[in-house]
Design a protein around this motif. Sequence first.
Motif, short mmCIF file in Angstrom:
data_model
loop_
_atom_site.label_atom_id
_atom_site.label_comp_id
_atom_site.label_asym_id
_atom_site.label_seq_id
_atom_site.Cartn_x
_atom_site.Cartn_y
_atom_site.Cartn_z
N GLY A 1 -4.09 19.89 -10.43
CA GLY A 1 -4.75 18.97 -11.34
C GLY A 1 -5.53 17.91 -10.59
N LEU A 2 -5.34 16.63 -10.99
CA LEU A 2 -6.08 15.54 -10.37
C LEU A 2 -5.66 15.30 -8.93
N LEU A 3 -4.39 15.52 -8.62
CA LEU A 3 -3.88 15.21 -7.28
C LEU A 3 -3.71 16.49 -6.45
N THR A 4 -4.83 17.09 -6.10
CA THR A 4 -4.77 18.26 -5.22
C THR A 4 -4.52 17.83 -3.78
N SER A 5 -4.77 16.55 -3.50
CA SER A 5 -4.50 15.98 -2.18
C SER A 5 -4.04 14.54 -2.37
N PRO A 6 -3.37 13.94 -1.39
CA PRO A 6 -2.86 12.57 -1.53
C PRO A 6 -3.98 11.55 -1.74
N CYS B 1 5.04 12.46 -10.10
CA CYS B 1 4.37 11.96 -8.88
C CYS B 1 5.41 11.58 -7.84
N ILE B 2 5.02 11.67 -6.60
CA ILE B 2 5.82 11.15 -5.49
C ILE B 2 5.00 10.04 -4.83
N VAL B 3 5.61 8.87 -4.70
CA VAL B 3 4.93 7.73 -4.09
C VAL B 3 5.60 7.45 -2.75
N TYR C 1 0.84 -1.20 0.00
CA TYR C 1 0.00 0.00 0.00
C TYR C 1 0.87 1.24 0.00
N VAL C 2 0.46 2.24 -0.78
CA VAL C 2 1.24 3.46 -0.91
C VAL C 2 0.30 4.67 -0.92
N THR C 3 0.92 5.82 -0.74
CA THR C 3 0.23 7.11 -0.89
C THR C 3 0.85 7.82 -2.08
N ILE C 4 0.01 8.39 -2.94
CA ILE C 4 0.49 9.06 -4.15
C ILE C 4 0.20 10.54 -4.05
N ALA D 1 0.47 5.85 -13.64
CA ALA D 1 1.45 5.44 -12.65
C ALA D 1 1.26 3.97 -12.29
N TYR D 2 2.22 3.41 -11.56
CA TYR D 2 2.12 2.01 -11.15
C TYR D 2 0.95 1.72 -10.21
N PRO D 3 0.72 2.52 -9.16
CA PRO D 3 -0.27 2.11 -8.15
C PRO D 3 -1.69 1.94 -8.71
#
Length: 453
Positions: free
Chosen positions: A383-388, A406-408, A373-376, A428-430
């Motif tokens: 854009g789409l990732l305004t929050s984790p 991205c930072i995972v 499990y990860v956080t992206i 991305a991978y996740p």
Amino acid sequence: MIQKPEERKVPRLLVTAAGSGTGKTTITLGLMQCLKNRGLTVQGYKCGPDYIDPMYHTRLTGRASVNLDPVFHKGRMGMMFDQYSKGADIGILEGVMGFYDGIGSTTEGSTYEVAKETKTPAVLILSVKGIANTIIPMIQGILNYQENTIKAVILNQCSKGFYQQIAPKIEEECGICVAGYVPVNDTLTLTSRHLGLTMAGEMKQWETYLYALADQIEETVEVDQLLSLAKKAKDLNTKEEHISKEYPVRIGVALDEAFCFYYEDNFRMLEALGVELRFFSPMRDEKLPEDIQGIYLGGGYPELFAKELEENQSIRMEIRQWCQDGKPILAECGGYMYLGQSIKNQQGQTFAMCQAFGHRTEMKERLNLHFGYVTILAEEPAGLLTSPIKGHEFHYSAEYGDDFTCIVKKNEKRSWKSGYVTKNQYCAYPHLSFRGNESFIKNFLEQVKEELV
């Protein structure tokens, strides 16, 4: 008082074990087939973020199996069980890893959490290969570690003679019923490859295998006893979530041998939100479906079909242009690999992919250490990732590139750059659970909706 059909409580049973590779899937399938042979409609569920086991459930039962994941669906798993069990006579849940195995050395995300939240009676599968009396303290330890829902034990890889000796001792010294055994039988063993079991669709003589497996289970397992346990499952008393059809859009979904790792709940949630799914094959179709506003590329085995994917140049170039034109696309794991420059397989052969993004991927001999499990997050939140958001990685490939956005993060100490995110593109991978990332998927669908203008 006679219950209305929608209020009917569906019996349920969870199949768990002390660890992986001890026969959970084999015995789960055998039990499902036994119940099906008895005329029951079976709904399958898989604990955690697995894709392959649910394919086996689905092929056997004829009903799409559903993942119940404590990380993505905490507090909602009972509701999901009730929602997907409509029209079924019984629900069979298959655990993941060992009963208490969760994230790291915790029980977070474990089968134990699923059983606890869904109040599901569990049967514990234990292999006795190379073990004799030591099985008794093993059972005692599992039962006493936490308050749990384990109600029965099945001994796997067990001879009839040893079963007759050990079963009474287990019941006396552990205070739990032993509901049968399964002897060693290599013809009933499922085969594996690098991401787990081989896929259900690849299995030859499928029905012959299932009937042989069911015959074995009927002969040596107390199926009636397990049915009785399932019927004792407590009421969940859940309320179905209401989802408005806010997004009357059409999304093309890649679905073939190369791209087949999808959560059923993701499809159902998109449809509940008003999305029309239009399936296509990147291996065979020359072009994308007409009149779509977005693309969804799931995971799978693109490395096994890289030659076919490379040879279908027309759709590769169309998808490349789609991405370069800045149109909405969501790509996970295998889909992310497909959007890159190339894939190098385990035989050292390199095949061109869509070349929509700058990365390339290579297959490796071992599981990538980024698994779990990860956080992206976006490098610059926008854009789409305004929050984790939350995701899950599990792959044998490695990515190479220098323009990731991205930072995972796996935990507070481990993070890496990987993948791409824009206003309307996630690549991305996740893998993502849409129910576990509702704000994200609605944000994505808002971008897709803009394509209607």
